[in-house]
Write a protein that holds these residues in place. Structure first.
Motif, PDB file in Angstrom:
ATOM      1  N   THR A  80      14.467   1.328   5.224  1.00 13.27           N
ATOM      2  CA  THR A  80      13.251   0.388   5.276  1.00 13.27           C
ATOM      3  C   THR A  80      12.360  -0.302   5.092  1.00 13.27           C
ATOM      4  O   THR A  80      11.672  -1.461   5.245  1.00 13.27           O
ATOM      5  CB  THR A  80      13.940   0.036   7.179  1.00 13.27           C
ATOM      6  N   LEU A  81      11.885   1.174   5.235  1.00 16.55           N
ATOM      7  CA  LEU A  81      10.584   1.211   4.609  1.00 16.55           C
ATOM      8  C   LEU A  81       9.959   0.933   2.909  1.00 16.55           C
ATOM      9  O   LEU A  81       9.363   0.515   3.052  1.00 16.55           O
ATOM     10  CB  LEU A  81       9.014   2.576   4.629  1.00 16.55           C
ATOM     11  N   ALA A  82      11.567   1.211   2.124  1.00 15.32           N
ATOM     12  CA  ALA A  82      11.042   0.699   0.660  1.00 15.32           C
ATOM     13  C   ALA A  82      11.097  -1.166   0.686  1.00 15.32           C
ATOM     14  O   ALA A  82      10.601  -1.068   0.053  1.00 15.32           O
ATOM     15  CB  ALA A  82      12.390   0.985   0.010  1.00 15.32           C
ATOM     16  N   ALA A  83      11.854  -1.432   1.714  1.00 14.51           N
ATOM     17  CA  ALA A  83      12.049  -2.806   1.786  1.00 14.51           C
ATOM     18  C   ALA A  83      10.747  -3.362   2.305  1.00 14.51           C
ATOM     19  O   ALA A  83      10.645  -4.429   1.207  1.00 14.51           O
ATOM     20  CB  ALA A  83      13.217  -2.860   2.372  1.00 14.51           C
ATOM     21  N   ARG A 112       0.934  -0.815   0.430  1.00 17.43           N
ATOM     22  CA  ARG A 112      -0.208  -0.162  -0.069  1.00 17.43           C
ATOM     23  C   ARG A 112       0.841   1.205  -0.255  1.00 17.43           C
ATOM     24  O   ARG A 112       0.600   2.410  -0.481  1.00 17.43           O
ATOM     25  CB  ARG A 112      -0.769   0.079   1.835  1.00 17.43           C
ATOM     26  N   LEU A 113       2.024   1.248   0.888  1.00 21.66           N
ATOM     27  CA  LEU A 113       2.995   1.913   0.412  1.00 21.66           C
ATOM     28  C   LEU A 113       3.400   2.760  -0.644  1.00 21.66           C
ATOM     29  O   LEU A 113       3.513   3.605  -1.508  1.00 21.66           O
ATOM     30  CB  LEU A 113       4.405   2.177   1.332  1.00 21.66           C
ATOM     31  N   ILE A 114       3.558   1.466  -1.938  1.00 18.04           N
ATOM     32  CA  ILE A 114       3.545   1.878  -3.089  1.00 18.04           C
ATOM     33  C   ILE A 114       2.461   2.958  -3.766  1.00 18.04           C
ATOM     34  O   ILE A 114       2.768   4.486  -4.760  1.00 18.04           O
ATOM     35  CB  ILE A 114       4.200   0.584  -3.873  1.00 18.04           C
ATOM     36  N   ASP A 115       1.466   2.410  -3.401  1.00 14.70           N
ATOM     37  CA  ASP A 115       0.223   3.776  -4.158  1.00 14.70           C
ATOM     38  C   ASP A 115       0.530   4.612  -3.479  1.00 14.70           C
ATOM     39  O   ASP A 115       0.101   5.744  -4.456  1.00 14.70           O
ATOM     40  CB  ASP A 115      -1.372   2.852  -3.445  1.00 14.70           C
ATOM     41  N   VAL A 116       0.663   4.765  -2.411  1.00  9.40           N
ATOM     42  CA  VAL A 116       0.770   6.185  -1.583  1.00  9.40           C
ATOM     43  C   VAL A 116       2.234   7.471  -2.089  1.00  9.40           C
ATOM     44  O   VAL A 116       1.925   8.638  -2.331  1.00  9.40           O
ATOM     45  CB  VAL A 116       1.131   6.442  -0.455  1.00  9.40           C
ATOM     46  N   VAL A 117       3.240   6.285  -2.347  1.00 13.76           N
ATOM     47  CA  VAL A 117       4.293   7.352  -3.414  1.00 13.76           C
ATOM     48  C   VAL A 117       4.030   7.381  -4.125  1.00 13.76           C
ATOM     49  O   VAL A 117       3.946   8.447  -5.409  1.00 13.76           O
ATOM     50  CB  VAL A 117       5.301   5.672  -3.067  1.00 13.76           C
ATOM     51  N   PRO A 143       9.988   8.758 -11.630  1.00 13.27           N
ATOM     52  CA  PRO A 143       8.486   8.601 -10.784  1.00 13.27           C
ATOM     53  C   PRO A 143       9.044   7.036  -9.780  1.00 13.27           C
ATOM     54  O   PRO A 143       9.392   6.362 -10.070  1.00 13.27           O
ATOM     55  CB  PRO A 143       7.842   8.151 -11.176  1.00 13.27           C
ATOM     56  N   THR A 144       9.137   7.500  -8.493  1.00 17.52           N
ATOM     57  CA  THR A 144       9.676   6.534  -7.402  1.00 17.52           C
ATOM     58  C   THR A 144       8.917   5.531  -7.570  1.00 17.52           C
ATOM     59  O   THR A 144       9.084   3.982  -7.177  1.00 17.52           O
ATOM     60  CB  THR A 144      10.050   7.151  -5.813  1.00 17.52           C
ATOM     61  N   GLY A 145       7.297   5.442  -7.375  1.00 21.02           N
ATOM     62  CA  GLY A 145       6.172   5.104  -6.986  1.00 21.02           C
ATOM     63  C   GLY A 145       6.047   3.303  -8.217  1.00 21.02           C
ATOM     64  O   GLY A 145       6.215   2.441  -7.870  1.00 21.02           O
ATOM     65  N   ARG A 146       6.295   4.315  -9.301  1.00 21.07           N
ATOM     66  CA  ARG A 146       6.602   3.532 -10.534  1.00 21.07           C
ATOM     67  C   ARG A 146       7.384   2.154 -10.720  1.00 21.07           C
ATOM     68  O   ARG A 146       7.436   0.848 -10.666  1.00 21.07           O
ATOM     69  CB  ARG A 146       6.169   4.053 -11.846  1.00 21.07           C
ATOM     70  N   LYS A 147       8.774   2.440  -9.933  1.00 18.07           N
ATOM     71  CA  LYS A 147      10.242   1.670  -9.557  1.00 18.07           C
ATOM     72  C   LYS A 147      10.059   0.758  -8.692  1.00 18.07           C
ATOM     73  O   LYS A 147      10.616  -0.194  -9.357  1.00 18.07           O
ATOM     74  CB  LYS A 147      11.371   3.274  -9.678  1.00 18.07           C
ATOM     75  N   MET A 148       9.324   1.497  -7.869  1.00 16.40           N
ATOM     76  CA  MET A 148       8.519   0.484  -6.821  1.00 16.40           C
ATOM     77  C   MET A 148       8.223  -0.332  -6.851  1.00 16.40           C
ATOM     78  O   MET A 148       8.299  -1.878  -6.855  1.00 16.40           O
ATOM     79  CB  MET A 148       8.311   1.246  -5.722  1.00 16.40           C
ATOM     80  N   ARG A 149       6.971  -0.426  -7.989  1.00 13.75           N
ATOM     81  CA  ARG A 149       5.701  -1.227  -8.341  1.00 13.75           C
ATOM     82  C   ARG A 149       6.909  -2.711  -9.317  1.00 13.75           C
ATOM     83  O   ARG A 149       6.594  -3.676  -8.946  1.00 13.75           O
ATOM     84  CB  ARG A 149       5.095  -0.473  -8.948  1.00 13.75           C
ATOM     85  N   SER A 150       7.766  -2.001  -9.821  1.00 15.86           N
ATOM     86  CA  SER A 150       7.930  -2.682 -11.313  1.00 15.86           C
ATOM     87  C   SER A 150       9.163  -3.910 -10.788  1.00 15.86           C
ATOM     88  O   SER A 150       8.832  -4.875 -10.602  1.00 15.86           O
ATOM     89  CB  SER A 150       8.268  -2.247 -12.500  1.00 15.86           C
ATOM     90  N   VAL A 151       9.605  -2.980  -9.564  1.00 13.58           N
ATOM     91  CA  VAL A 151      10.367  -4.298  -8.522  1.00 13.58           C
ATOM     92  C   VAL A 151       9.747  -4.814  -7.884  1.00 13.58           C
ATOM     93  O   VAL A 151       9.762  -6.249  -7.673  1.00 13.58           O
ATOM     94  CB  VAL A 151      11.388  -3.126  -7.377  1.00 13.58           C
ATOM     95  N   ALA A 152       8.631  -4.488  -7.028  1.00 11.95           N
ATOM     96  CA  ALA A 152       7.929  -5.683  -5.865  1.00 11.95           C
ATOM     97  C   ALA A 152       6.652  -7.291  -6.860  1.00 11.95           C
ATOM     98  O   ALA A 152       6.975  -7.525  -6.692  1.00 11.95           O
ATOM     99  CB  ALA A 152       6.853  -4.601  -5.337  1.00 11.95           C
ATOM    100  N   SER A 153       6.678  -6.463  -8.104  1.00 17.97           N
ATOM    101  CA  SER A 153       6.037  -7.855  -8.822  1.00 17.97           C
ATOM    102  C   SER A 153       7.373  -8.349  -9.909  1.00 17.97           C
ATOM    103  O   SER A 153       6.752  -9.291 -10.488  1.00 17.97           O
ATOM    104  CB  SER A 153       5.029  -6.791 -10.105  1.00 17.97           C
TER     105      SER A 153
END
Lengths: 69, 439
Positions: free
Chosen positions: B120-123, B54-59, B73-83
């Motif tokens: 830590t939050l990103a991890a 959910r933090l990814i959505d907020v970012v 865009p940081t959120g987009r990068k996080m999303r692609s790493v998470a998936s």
């Protein structure tokens, strides 16, 4: 099918074979490294491009095939 | 955003400063200071509205973009790493390669827990099992301070994924993301030919989230105060604040926190204003661009506006070039440095950049025959876009901007020889020149 040439600039040692085999698309800069005049390869030159990619002694030249559409 | 978090720690009313709010020039903010100011680490739960992702959505909603230079865009990068396949890796880039920037160093030396919270939050959000913080290997004092900060966190078991500190070589190209990844994989700290990009296949082949330390510090605040709070500063198209390093001919050089979109001239005024009549601004660092002072003054500091003006936001660098300095001589010094710093991997960069540096030096210090400017432009054309990384492109952008911003000087140098200002002491901080003999 469309064809696209890609040079891996780290692998390329500037042997220059590609420019000899495909002068229509590849020329050499002052230091002997290939400059692509266009990455896209016209259909008529596809065979020559394949030969140039295969002839690269360090496999730095790749011919990427894209399905049409 | 979690209402609980909002209720427990009301977001600050003041728009700025945000990151630099708790800064002290004398002490490093301890974990206790940090906890008192920001409250506990808002690690989210495991499901529903409070699931980690959910933090990814907020970012995403916050509009946060990379503060290391890319502006991605940081959120987009996080999303692609998470998936991505397998467990992810988070890599915080604190190896500040830009000689004219010291914002990352300021954050790490003064407010380390803001950055460490962000890691830590990103991890947690991308479900990483490994987290690194990379700094320059030879900065032993910084290393000791961070070791200390990490020990404070270990003592209270704060970071579920331990943050590993790594030193990388202090070369200009070594802090490029593919170079760090290759170094952590046991190779040389040199850029690689991509794709795959690190977010697809990075450290040990895993999807790797590479973020600048300032980006992660913003993330630590977004996780606490929410996306709407973040958007309360800056522009709708470029929300939030950013750290900028202002130097050159200003009265109070230093790191300042600005709202994105603040006009470049206002940023100079924040740093005490020009110390001499300004001729041009170097915006974005050595891969940025020279803009004539008059036209740069009203340009908003954000990626889109600076790009439209022919420049770049980069890592938020502004250097004021005074009227009494020669912009061409300064450019010649930088390009020589960038040529020396090439990774020695790609022929066009290995041979082309030194040739470009020679051409610019010739224009700055010789000239007079009406051919030097033409040769600079020709050399720039030969190296542009021909490396595995953006090193040659960055150098070319700076050279081309110099030809535009110093057009009158270019004509003078080219036809009459060097202007009298070339003999002025150098302005830009170029490493490795310290042993020059000025006598």
């Amino acid at each position: 099918m469309s064809y696209e040439l890609r040079v891996n600039p780290i692998a390329c040692d500037g042997h220059g074979v590609c420019a000899e085999l495909l002068p229509e698309i590849i020329e050499l800069d002052p230091w002997g490294y290939p400059v692509l005049m266009s990455a896209e390869v016209p259909r008529g030159l596809a065979e020559h491009a394949k030969r140039a990619a295969a002839a690269c002694p360090v496999l730095a030249l790749a011919l990427v095939t894209h399905p049409d559409g | 955003m979690s209402e609980l978090a909002l209720a427990a720690h009301p977001s600050p009313e003041l728009r700025l400063p945000r990151l630099l709010e708790g800064i002290s020039y004398h002490d490093i903010a301890s974990l206790r200071d940090h906890g008192q100011r920001y409250g506990p680490l808002p690690l989210w739960g495991t499901s529903g509205r409070r699931r980690p992702g959910r933090l990814i959505d907020v970012v995403d909603a916050s509009g946060l973009t990379g503060r290391g230079g890319s502006g991605f865009p940081t959120g987009r990068k996080m999303r692609s790493v998470a998936s991505g396949p397998g467990s992810a890796v988070v890599l915080a880039n604190g190896a500040e390669g830009e000689p004219a920037s010291c914002k990352d160093r300021l954050l790490l030396t003064r407010l380390p827990h803001l950055v460490l919270d962000g890691i830590t939050l990103a991890a947690h959000a991308v479900r990483a099992r490994t987290a690194y913080l990379c700094i320059h290997g030879q900065e032993t004092e910084l290393r000791d301070a961070l070791d200390d900060a990490l020990a404070q966190r270990r003592a209270v078991d704060l970071d579920p994924v331990p943050i590993q500190l790594r030193g990388i070589p202090a070369r200009y190209v070594a802090s490029e993301q593919t170079a760090i990844v290759q170094y952590l994989n046991g190779g040389p700290a040199k850029p690689t030919f991509s794709p795959p990009r690190p977010h697809q296949r990075g450290v040990r082949g895993r999807p790797t989230l590479v973020n600048n330390v300032e980006t992660l510090a913003h993330l630590a605040l977004i996780a606490r105060y929410g996306d709407r709070w973040f958007r309360g500063a800056g522009l709708p198209s470029a929300p939030g604040s950013a750290l900028v390093t202002v130097s050159g001919a200003v009265r109070r050089p230093g790191v300042y926190e600005i709202e994105l979109g603040t006009p470049a001239g206002q940023v100079v005024m924040m740093a005490g204003g020009p110390a001499e009549r300004p001729a041009a601004l170097l915006v974005g660092g050595f891969f940025g661009a020279w803009l004539p002072a008059r036209s740069a003054w009203p340009v908003p500091m954000c990626h889109a506006a600076l790009k439209a003006a022919g420049g770049a936001m980069g890592a938020g660098i502004v250097v004021v070039l005074p009227d009494s300095s020669c912009g061409l001589a300064e450019t010649a010094r930088v390009i020589r440095y960038l040529a020396d710093e090439n990774a020695g991997q790609c022929g066009p960069c290995m041979f082309g950049l030194p040739a470009l540096a020679d051409a610019v030096a010739d224009l700055a210090y010789q000239g007079g025959r009406g051919r030097a400017a033409e040769r600079v432009a020709a050399m720039a054309g030969l190296v542009d876009g021909r490396g595995a990384c953006r090193h040659p492109d960055g150098a070319v952008q700076l050279v081309r901007s110099a030809l535009r911003a110093f057009e009158t000087d270019v004509r003078w140098h080219d036809h009459r020889g060097p202007c009298p200002r070339v003999s002025r002491a150098p302005l830009l901080p170029v490493p490795g020149e310290a042993d020059w003999d000025w006598a």
